[in-house]
Design an enzyme around this catalytic site. Structure first.
Site, mmCIF file in Angstrom:
data_model
loop_
_atom_site.group_PDB
_atom_site.id
_atom_site.type_symbol
_atom_site.label_atom_id
_atom_site.label_comp_id
_atom_site.label_asym_id
_atom_site.label_seq_id
_atom_site.Cartn_x
_atom_site.Cartn_y
_atom_site.Cartn_z
ATOM 1 C CG PHE A 199 -10.057 -9.143 11.409
ATOM 2 C CD1 PHE A 199 -8.811 -9.591 11.848
ATOM 3 C CD2 PHE A 199 -10.335 -9.181 10.048
ATOM 4 C CE1 PHE A 199 -7.867 -10.070 10.949
ATOM 5 C CE2 PHE A 199 -9.389 -9.668 9.140
ATOM 6 C CZ PHE A 199 -8.160 -10.105 9.602
ATOM 7 C CD GLN A 200 -7.594 -6.970 7.659
ATOM 8 O OE1 GLN A 200 -8.483 -6.706 6.858
ATOM 9 N NE2 GLN A 200 -6.458 -7.517 7.289
ATOM 10 C CE LYS A 254 -17.992 -6.144 4.018
ATOM 11 N NZ LYS A 254 -17.075 -6.634 3.012
ATOM 12 C CG MET A 295 22.896 12.221 2.772
ATOM 13 S SD MET A 295 24.039 13.220 1.820
ATOM 14 C CE MET A 295 22.964 13.908 0.577
ATOM 15 C CD GLU A 350 -1.815 -2.349 1.643
ATOM 16 O OE1 GLU A 350 -0.639 -2.621 1.958
ATOM 17 O OE2 GLU A 350 -2.757 -3.143 1.785
#
Lengths: 165, 568
Positions: B110-111, B160, B482, B48
């Site tokens: 959940f999630q 949802k 760097m 993602e």
């Protein structure tokens, strides 16, 4: 540049998360909130928020600009910079009031125009409103008698109208 | 109409052509709708974070709003780095996240994650949609907020049950948010003041920032600079906002800016800053920044003005409109060019002396390939495209980024895609994917380091799947270069955790993904390998082994005055 207390008056959309956004703006930048009061306005879609904070001119300028940048914020006024204003805070003070001090507490209430809102055999709970300095004075005078608990609301403020338009 | 249908309908009405995303349980309904919507192209990424950066790269290169769609919980949290990156560089992106059903919110379902809470400090604004009927209005507002004023990322969290609920679709044609009214037109008196300062100064510098690019003010900057004969320097985000190959360009300023840009700024008596926010990488020690200069600052975001440096003439407004107004005065007054030239003659003589004394330089000699040589060669091979805007270069973060900023000449806006404010390693490659999706016909090159490229290398699969011929040029020095450079200069060469013990064989890796892998280990191999890559019509990874201990110079040590440059 000297640090000074500023009272900000903020109009904000009455939506969930708006207050968190404002509080987050302060915590995320390490600015301190001395006091914060929020309630709905006449228009229920807007909330009015009085916020007291401390900082030098540059910090206050940043705070105000950052507040204005928030999408939910409708208006920000630095009341402290806009001439005279009225400022009020309320406190509930539960003070020990035994036989020998009951009269003394009532006398104090009288002088400061406080209201007794609850009485028990050993305590008075008194309501006091006024500018912060008055609240501070009442608290200092009641301390030796014995304060059991204090709840304060934080400051609300409003600009004074011009007397000679 | 269901909520999911409304979401897709809203995206269509906003003109969205491509979405970068990754499905999951909380967004299946939207994906089901996308299945039936061939006019919106969906790019399936592999992580993602890649989706967020790709949407960002698409937005930076096209000027449109980038869109990213992910599921709840880990899907949402994986986008946070991408969101923060877009926020720091003011890039318009809309992030759609799935959320657990409203009645489960706050239940540790959940999630589930409080993504509006998590992203509050790194989005311009965010929404949690509670009712299906609010969807069109909120999505309309989200796109509006993302693309107007100072652009930025806006997140919309979609439970949802809100996606599954039904309501009537009402699309607000006009959008007016009473609490959000950006100021576009500058105050005329301030613009007049700015002009008067220009007329009376003798050592001016124009400072071009990313705001010039996002407001499309590059033509105005150029016209003003040419008419008044002003030297122009750019921030990293401003590269391309004024042609880098223009004789009046001083290149980039700041920590790794040119000697002459930093000297010019330090000795100037007037700075005209346009859409730049005076980041600490630009100012160095603030107290010592341009001590003799009056500062005119044009910015659409009043918060940026007076934040880091004191400003004499603040101009709140859109960069393009503000410069248009300034040009109007210039034309009205019609001061002959000769007079402007005369006014800044000595100043230009001084600048030419600085330019001659310490130009950007390096030596390509011996068996090692110098990274600067690679960038210069790339520029040589693509100069025509650079001038016509037919090449888009993205970079990762670190030495590769700074060498690119120094040695490639960006002539056109939106041709450099780089993470400026946040300095996000792993940004360049997914951003290049987004840029290539937005510009199928252009040449898109990601300049990478061996460290950065490994942060989102899984997106090679995405590029292959979409048939994107992105070219990745890895300046491979086997170090986190760097950090190594800082340890060398300021930590007595204690090279703590900057050398990878294992680096993959990038050529084989490319081949494993079905891409073309090329390698150069000797200076004479650079040109043929670059040519081969540029001519290739598929995803190509070029592994170039560069001098392992090469540094980026000039350099202003952090917290020092910009005149205290290490030149080497």
């Amino acid at each position: 540049m000297s640090e000074r207390k500023h009272t900000l008056s903020v109009l904000v959309e009455n939506t969930p998360g708006a207050l968190a956004r404002i509080a987050g703006l302060f915590s995320g930048r390490g600015f301190n909130i001395d006091s914060l009061c929020v309630a709905e306005t006449l228009d229920p879609t807007l909330s009015h928020l009085t916020l007291v904070t401390t900082g030098d001119d540059l910090i206050i300028e940043q705070i105000i600009k950052q507040l204005r940048r928030l999408v939910d914020v409708y208006k920000v006024v630095d009341v402290t910079e806009e001439g005279e204003f009225v400022e009020r805070e309320m406190a509930l003070i539960k003070v020990r009031a035994e036989k020998e001090t009951r009269a003394e507490v009532l006398r104090m209430c009288d002088i400061f125009r406080c209201k007794v809102v609850d009485v028990s055999p050993r305590t008075y709970t008194i309501e006091v409103t006024g500018p912060q300095s008055k609240l501070q004075a009442v608290i200092e005078l009641l301390k030796p008698i014995g304060i059991k608990e204090i709840v304060r609301t934080g400051v609300i403020a409003m600009r004074r109208e011009k007397k000679n338009p | 109409m269901t909520g999911a249908q409304m979401i897709v309908e809203a995206l269509k009405r906003e003109g969205v052509e491509v979405i970068f995303g990754y499905p999951g349980g909380a967004v299946i309904d939207i994906y089901d709708e996308l299945y039936r919507t061939p006019e919106i192209k969906h790019v399936l990424v592999r992580h993602e974070q890649g989706a967020a950066h790709a949407a960002d790269g698409y937005a930076r290169s096209t000027g449109k709003v980038g869109v990213c769609l992910v599921t709840s919980g880990p899907g949402a949290t994986n986008t946070v780095t991408g969101i923060a990156t877009a926020y720091m560089d003011s890039i318009p992106v809309v992030i759609l996240t799935g959320q657990v059903p409203t009645k489960l919110i706050g239940n540790d379902a959940f999630q589930e994650v409080d993504i509006t809470g998590i992203t509050r400090p790194c989005t311009k604004h965010n929404f949690l949609v509670k009712r299906t009927e609010d969807l069109p209005r909120i999505l309309r507002a989200a796109f509006h907020i993302a693309r107007t004023g100072r652009p930025g990322p806006v997140l919309v969290d979609l439970p949802k049950d809100v996606q599954q609920g039904k309501a009537e679709f009402y699309w607000p044609e006009e959008i007016r948010l009473r609490s959000y009214q950006p100021v576009y037109d500058p105050h005329p008196r301030q613009v007049e003041k700015a002009y008067r300062l220009l007329e009376s100064c003798t050592r001016p510098v124009v400072l071009v920032g990313g705001g010039v690019i996002s407001s499309g003010a590059h033509e105005e900057v150029r016209e003003l600079a040419e008419r008044l004969h002003l030297p122009v320097t750019m921030t990293l985000m401003g590269l391309g906002g004024f042609p880098g190959s223009h004789p009046q360009s001083l290149g980039m300023l700041g920590m790794h800016g040119t000697y002459y840009a930093n000297m010019a700024v330090a000795n100037s008596d007037l700075i005209l800053a346009v859409g730049a926010r005076f980041d600490d990488r630009v100012t160095g020690k603030v107290d010592a920044f341009a001590p003799m200069a009056k500062i005119i600052h044009i910015d659409i975001d009043p918060t940026s003005i007076q934040k880091n440096v004191r400003v004499d003439v603040p101009i709140v407004g859109d960069c393009k409109r503000s410069l248009e107004k300034l040009l109007e005065i210039v034309k009205e007054v019609a001061r002959p060019e000769k007079i402007w030239r005369e006014q800044f003659k000595e100043w230009w003589e001084q600048i030419e002396i600085w330019k001659k004394r310490y130009p950007l330089s390096y030596k390509q000699e011996g068996e090692y390939i110098k990274p600067q040589f690679v960038i210069e060669k790339l520029y040589e091979l693509t100069r025509d495209k650079a001038q016509s805007g037919e090449i888009i270069i993205s970079t990762e973060v670190g030495q590769n980024q700074m060498w690119t900023a120094q040695f490639y000449k960006f002539d056109r806006p939106r041709t450099l895609i780089t993470s400026g404010g946040l300095g996000t390693m792993g940004f360049g490659f997914p951003a290049a994917i987004g840029a290539q999706m937005g510009h199928p016909g252009k040449l898109v090159v990601d300049i990478a380091g061996d460290g950065s490229i490994q942060m989102n290398i899984q997106e090679m699969a995405t590029a292959m799947e979409q048939g994107l011929p992105v070219k990745v040029i890895i300046l491979n020095n086997g170090y986190l270069g760097m950090v190594r450079q800082w340890q060398e200069l300021f930590y007595e060469r204690r090279y703590s955790a900057v050398k990878f013990q294992v680096i993959p064989d990038f050529v084989k890796l490319a081949e494993a993904y079905g891409a073309l892998g090329l390698r150069a280990t000797r200076p004479e191999e650079v040109e043929p390998v670059l040519k081969q890559a540029l001519e290739s019509d598929r995803l190509t990874l070029v592994d170039i082994h560069i001098a392992p201990e090469e540094g980026v110079f000039p350099m202003v040590p952090a917290g020092r005055a910009t005149t205290e440059m290490i030149l080497v």
